[in-house]
Write an enzyme that holds these catalytic residues in place. Structure first.
Site, PDB file in Angstrom:
ATOM      1  N   ARG A 234       1.049  -1.111   0.059  1.00 52.35           N
ATOM      2  CA  ARG A 234       0.049  -0.011   0.088  1.00 52.35           C
ATOM      3  C   ARG A 234       1.082   1.236   0.031  1.00 52.35           C
ATOM      4  NH1 ARG A 234      -3.138  -2.889  -1.584  1.00 52.35           N
ATOM      5  NH2 ARG A 234      -5.069  -3.483  -0.823  1.00 52.35           N
ATOM      6  N   GLU A 263      -4.301   7.255  -6.090  1.00 51.79           N
ATOM      7  CA  GLU A 263      -4.146   6.364  -7.087  1.00 51.79           C
ATOM      8  C   GLU A 263      -5.375   6.541  -8.161  1.00 51.79           C
ATOM      9  OE1 GLU A 263      -3.822   1.954  -6.216  1.00 51.79           O
ATOM     10  OE2 GLU A 263      -1.789   2.403  -5.614  1.00 51.79           O
ATOM     11  N   HIS A 282       0.117  -0.075  -9.942  1.00 47.01           N
ATOM     12  CA  HIS A 282      -0.391  -1.214  -9.192  1.00 47.01           C
ATOM     13  C   HIS A 282      -0.971  -2.423  -9.838  1.00 47.01           C
ATOM     14  CE1 HIS A 282      -2.533  -1.218  -4.669  1.00 47.01           C
ATOM     15  NE2 HIS A 282      -2.191  -2.364  -5.125  1.00 47.01           N
TER      16      HIS A 282
END
Length: 313
Positions: A234, A263, A282
């Protein structure tokens, strides 16, 4: 049963693996799409009144949770549940489930790929080669055999990462106060030793009040000069400004980063343009195999909760 009569499951994405849809054949599956606001998602929950949410994207806020009168379970299409307001769900008696371990191999492979990219200057050399340069006479990369990898978080992903690193001949240190039954190849140590002894540090911890900003100016100062940082967990685990400063100074030789505090990150994010930061959007857990395993795990978690509630009624 007609589609209109079936209980509904809302997926916060535009798709779900066919194998997961087959498991949910007794439910009408609806999709929120890949991008939506909190208001839009709450509106979809209110309109469809699902018995379950399968969460791939977006934040599941109290407003979203409160919009669903029939909502019984929120099932994460992945392992981390920090984008779900678990307290608001608990107040409503809504179960929270995660597809723990379903993408562990994929994320571990990505963590090692980022580690190798940093140690071997893969991205920089690729750019130079495409520009017509041949840097063999001046290049020196880092050999990882015999180096120490520090792991923060020893769940399924951390353990998979450790296994690959051990096979590469690395010494593996790990810190996780909740981990049990670890293999002998992982030496468990206090967090202070992770900072002091690691040539590379890979983050695999959940984002909590205790872990937020665990990589910061203070902890980086305690690291070895030239340390490599990898984060496939994270973004909030890292103080991004502190990492930028350490990368610029050379304290951090390189960092491989697959997650960000926001994000997608804004166009003026401080990571952009720093050559020793290797970035990916990600996607550590985004493989064809993990897409199926996470989808089926999320669907099975939905079915298990709804079945248990039905049997208890």
């Amino acid at each position: 049963m007609t589609a209109a009569a079936k209980p509904r499951v809302l997926v916060t994405a535009a798709d779900l693996a066919p194998a997961a849809l087959d498991l949910l054949r007794d439910y009408q599956v609806e999709y929120a799409g890949a991008q939506f606001t909190e208001e839009q998602l709450a509106g979809l929950v209110a309109r469809h009144d699902p018995v379950a949410l399968i969460v791939r994207y977006g934040r599941i806020t109290p407003k979203v949770i409160g919009a669903g009168k029939s909502l019984r379970v929120i099932s994460k299409h992945g392992s981390g549940t920090d984008n779900i307001d678990c307290g608001a769900a608990a107040e409503r008696g809504i179960a929270i489930k995660a597809a723990t371990g379903a993408n562990a191999a994929a994320v571990a492979e990505h963590a090692i790929a980022l580690l190798l990219a940093c140690a071997k200057s893969i991205v920089a050399m690729n750019v130079r080669m495409h520009a017509g340069h041949w840097d063999k006479a001046t290049h020196k990369s880092i050999e990882l055999r015999g180096k120490t990898l520090g792991l923060i978080g020893l769940g399924a992903i951390g353990r998979n990462t450790a296994a690959i690193a051990h096979a590469m001949g690395m010494r593996v240190l790990g810190h996780d106060p909740y981990a049990r039954d670890l293999p002998d190849s992982i030496v468990t140590v206090p967090l202070d030793r992770i900072w002091a002894e690691s040539d590379a540090i890979s983050l695999h911890a959940p984002l909590t009040d205790e872990t937020r900003g665990i990589v910061n100016a203070g902890t980086l100062a305690r690291c070895r000069d030239g340390v490599i940082i990898v984060n496939t967990a994270r973004g909030g685990l890292v103080d991004e400004s502190a990492l930028v400063a350490a990368a610029r100074s050379g304290k951090v030789a390189g960092a491989g980063l697959d997650s960000f505090s926001q994000e997608p990150p804004p166009a003026d994010h401080p990571y952009f343009g720093i050559p020793n930061l290797v970035l990916s959007p990600h996607v550590g857990g985004v493989t064809r195999d993990a897409y199926v395993s996470m989808g089926t795990a999320a669907a099975n978690n939905v079915l298990a909760v709804l079945r248990d509630e039905k049997e208890a009624a």
